[in-house]
Design an enzyme around this catalytic site. Structure first.
Site, PDB file in Angstrom:
ATOM      1  N   SER A  50       6.152  -7.037  -5.953  1.00  0.00           N
ATOM      2  CA  SER A  50       5.446  -6.379  -7.055  1.00  0.00           C
ATOM      3  C   SER A  50       4.310  -5.537  -6.483  1.00  0.00           C
ATOM      4  O   SER A  50       3.992  -5.630  -5.294  1.00  0.00           O
ATOM      5  CB  SER A  50       4.872  -7.439  -7.995  1.00  0.00           C
ATOM      6  OG  SER A  50       3.904  -8.205  -7.286  1.00  0.00           O
ATOM      7  N   ASP A  83       9.315  -4.368  -7.715  1.00  0.00           N
ATOM      8  CA  ASP A  83       9.339  -4.963  -9.053  1.00  0.00           C
ATOM      9  C   ASP A  83       8.229  -4.318  -9.902  1.00  0.00           C
ATOM     10  O   ASP A  83       7.095  -4.185  -9.438  1.00  0.00           O
ATOM     11  CB  ASP A  83       9.085  -6.471  -8.903  1.00  0.00           C
ATOM     12  CG  ASP A  83       9.345  -7.257 -10.175  1.00  0.00           C
ATOM     13  OD1 ASP A  83      10.060  -6.744 -11.050  1.00  0.00           O
ATOM     14  OD2 ASP A  83       8.824  -8.394 -10.279  1.00  0.00           O
ATOM     15  N   GLY A 224      11.622 -12.567 -16.429  1.00  0.00           N
ATOM     16  CA  GLY A 224      11.062 -13.788 -17.017  1.00  0.00           C
ATOM     17  C   GLY A 224      12.106 -14.874 -17.125  1.00  0.00           C
ATOM     18  O   GLY A 224      12.189 -15.564 -18.129  1.00  0.00           O
ATOM     19  N   ASP A 268      10.520 -15.726 -10.278  1.00  0.00           N
ATOM     20  CA  ASP A 268       9.250 -15.759  -9.564  1.00  0.00           C
ATOM     21  C   ASP A 268       8.526 -17.087  -9.824  1.00  0.00           C
ATOM     22  O   ASP A 268       8.200 -17.838  -8.910  1.00  0.00           O
ATOM     23  CB  ASP A 268       8.381 -14.577 -10.006  1.00  0.00           C
ATOM     24  CG  ASP A 268       7.127 -14.424  -9.140  1.00  0.00           C
ATOM     25  OD1 ASP A 268       6.976 -15.168  -8.155  1.00  0.00           O
ATOM     26  OD2 ASP A 268       6.292 -13.560  -9.446  1.00  0.00           O
ATOM     27  N   ARG A 272       6.828 -20.275  -7.460  1.00  0.00           N
ATOM     28  CA  ARG A 272       5.389 -20.608  -7.417  1.00  0.00           C
ATOM     29  C   ARG A 272       5.185 -22.090  -7.685  1.00  0.00           C
ATOM     30  O   ARG A 272       4.362 -22.750  -7.048  1.00  0.00           O
ATOM     31  CB  ARG A 272       4.646 -19.808  -8.486  1.00  0.00           C
ATOM     32  CG  ARG A 272       4.684 -18.304  -8.272  1.00  0.00           C
ATOM     33  CD  ARG A 272       3.930 -17.601  -9.386  1.00  0.00           C
ATOM     34  NE  ARG A 272       3.989 -16.154  -9.209  1.00  0.00           N
ATOM     35  CZ  ARG A 272       3.162 -15.298  -9.779  1.00  0.00           C
ATOM     36  NH1 ARG A 272       2.208 -15.744 -10.567  1.00  0.00           N
ATOM     37  NH2 ARG A 272       3.283 -14.006  -9.580  1.00  0.00           N
ATOM     38  N   ARG A 293       0.362 -25.552   8.693  1.00  0.00           N
ATOM     39  CA  ARG A 293       1.808 -25.715   8.886  1.00  0.00           C
ATOM     40  C   ARG A 293       2.303 -27.016   8.284  1.00  0.00           C
ATOM     41  O   ARG A 293       3.470 -27.122   7.897  1.00  0.00           O
ATOM     42  CB  ARG A 293       2.147 -25.683  10.380  1.00  0.00           C
ATOM     43  CG  ARG A 293       1.946 -24.321  11.000  1.00  0.00           C
ATOM     44  CD  ARG A 293       2.128 -24.378  12.499  1.00  0.00           C
ATOM     45  NE  ARG A 293       1.123 -25.248  13.113  1.00  0.00           N
ATOM     46  CZ  ARG A 293       0.998 -25.416  14.432  1.00  0.00           C
ATOM     47  NH1 ARG A 293       1.807 -24.800  15.262  1.00  0.00           N
ATOM     48  NH2 ARG A 293       0.055 -26.219  14.914  1.00  0.00           N
TER      49      ARG A 293
HETATM   50 ZN    ZN Z   1       9.324  -8.620 -14.788  1.00  0.00          ZN
END
Ligand code: ZN
Length: 340
Positions: A50, A83, A224, A268, A272, A293
Site C-alpha cells: 500500500s 494496493d 476487506g 491483510d 496482522r 529474532r
Molecule cells: Zn482494499
C-alpha cells in the site's frame, strides 16, 4: 523466472476457476512467510504494497525485499501490485520501482478530506477519468491495472470514506469498457480492518454473479476479505490484547465468492492478527526474551502457516507450474492489439 503480470495470474485463475490471494507486505518477515507458504503449496501469488507500506519502508527497501522474494523463488509466478494507488503519481512511482500491477482507487478522492477526516467518494465520471489516465500509462508499459467501483467501509490505513456504496452492476460494463481495467474491485459489503460486521456477516454475493456476467473478461476483486478467525482474535486477547467484537468474512463465503467469479482476494488483517498474537505470546510467556529474532521468528512461522491455509482454501495451491510468466514486452503487444 521474471515477475509475472497480474493480468496473467488472474486470467489463469479465471480460466481454471480458483482464487488468488493478494497479500500485503511491509517488512522482511512478512515477505519471507508469504513466500514460504507459496513454495510449500506451489501457489502463484500477488504480493501487494500500500501507499503506507511504501512510505514505511522508504520505497527502496520494500522494492528490494520484493525483488529478493522473486530471486529466491524461481519457478513461482509472482506479481508485484500497488494496493489502493491514490493517484497517477504514485502509480508511476510503483511502475518505476518495477511493480507489474497497480491499483488506482478512483472511487474516493484521496487528495480531499471531509470534516470527519475521511475522503469523499468520487462521481462515476471522475472515477472513469482518473482510472483511464492510469490505464493508458500502465498498459503502454505492459503493467496491469485494477480499478474500484463503489466504496468499501472500514478502516485500512488511509482508505476511509464517508459513504459506503455497493457496486452498481449497471455501471460495471461502462466502467470497464471506458477505462480498460484488467481487474475490478467490487464493493459487496465487505470492509477493511478487523471489525467488518456488527452482528453477522452480510455479503451481496449475487452482485458478484451479476458482475461476472456483465464483464466476463475482467478479473473481479474482493477487498476487506480477511476472515478474522475467532482463534486468532482469542490468541491476541489471551496475551493482553484488546480486540473485542472483531469479525470478518467466513472462509465459506469467500469460497462461494470465488465460485461466483472472484479471482483476487485481498488479505491483510488476518496476517496482522497472527503476527500480533505470536509476538504477544512470546512476550507473555518469556518475558526475559529481548532478541527480536526470538519473537519475529515465531511470528513469521505462524504467518506462513496461516497464508498456506489460505492458498489451499482459495484453491491456489498446486497451480504454480501451470504456465510461464509473460514479459511486460509481451503484455505491451497484448494491450496494443487485444485479441478479438
Ligand atoms: Zn482494499
Amino acid at each position: 523466472m521474471p515477475l509475472c503480470p497480474m493480468r496473467q495470474i488472474v486470467d489463469e485463475a479465471r480460466a481454471a476457476g480458483y482464487g488468488v490471494g493478494a497479500y500485503n507486505v511491509n517488512n522482511m518477515e512478512q515477505i519471507q512467510a508469504i513466500m514460504q507458504a507459496a513454495r510449500e503449496t506451489a501457489s502463484p501469488l500477488i504480493i501487494q504494497a500500500s501507499r503506507g507500506a511504501l512510505q514505511y519502508t522508504n520505497f527502496t527497501y520494500l522494492k528490494h525485499l520484493m525483488m529478493a522474494a522473486v530471486e529466491d523463488n524461481p519457478g513461482l509466478p509472482i506479481a508485484l501490485h500497488l494496493d489502493h494507488g491514490p493517484n497517477l503519481d504514485l502509480c508511476k512511482k510503483a511502475i518505476e520501482l518495477g511493480f507489474t500491477s497497480v491499483m488506482i482507487d478512483g472511487s474516493i478522492d484521496y487528495d480531499e478530506t471531509t470534516e470527519s477526516g475521511k475522503h469523499p467518494a468520487r462521481s462515476f465520471e471522475d472515477n472513469i477519468r482518473v482510472t483511464k489516465e492510469v490505464v493508458d500509462y500502465a498498459h503502454e508499459r505492459g503493467v496491469s491495472v485494477e480499478g474500484e467501483l463503489g466504496t468499501l467501509g472500514g478502516i485500512e490505513e488511509d482508505t476511509a470514506t464517508d459513504k459506503v456504496l455497493l457496486t452498481d452492476p449497471d455501471e460495471v460494463e461502462a466502467f470497464c469498457q471506458k477505462t480498460g481495467v484488467d481487474a475490478l474491485a467490487l464493493a459487496i459489503g465487505t470492509s477493511h480492518g478487523a471489525y467488518k460486521f456488527k452482528t453477522k456477516p452480510v455479503l451481496a454475493l449475487d452482485l458478484i454473479s451479476e458482475c461476472r456476467q456483465r464483464v466476463p473478461e475482467v478479473a473481479l476483486v474482493m477487498h476487506g476479505s480477511s476472515s478474522v478467525p475467532k482463534d486468532l482474535v482469542d490468541e491476541v486477547n489471551k496475551y493482553g490484547g484488546r480486540m473485542p467484537g472483531a469479525m470478518g468474512v467466513p472462509i465459506a463465503s469467500i469460497q462461494e465468492a470465488i465460485t461466483r467469479g472472484i479471482q483476487k482476494i485481498n488479505v491483510d488483517t488476518d496476517g496482522r492478527l497472527v503476527v500480533t498474537g505470536a509476538v504477544r505470546k512470546v512476550f507473555a510467556e518469556k518475558p526475559e526474551v529481548f532478541d527480536p529474532r526470538k519473537y519475529l521468528g515465531p511470528a513469521r512461522e505462524a504467518l506462513a502457516t496461516l497464508i498456506a491455509s489460505k492458498m489451499k482454501d482459495f484453491g491456489t495451491a498446486g497451480h504454480a507450474g501451470d504456465y510461464e510468466p509473460k514479459s511486460l514486452e509481451e503484455m505491451k503487444d497484448f494491450y496494443a492489439a487485444p485479441p478479438a
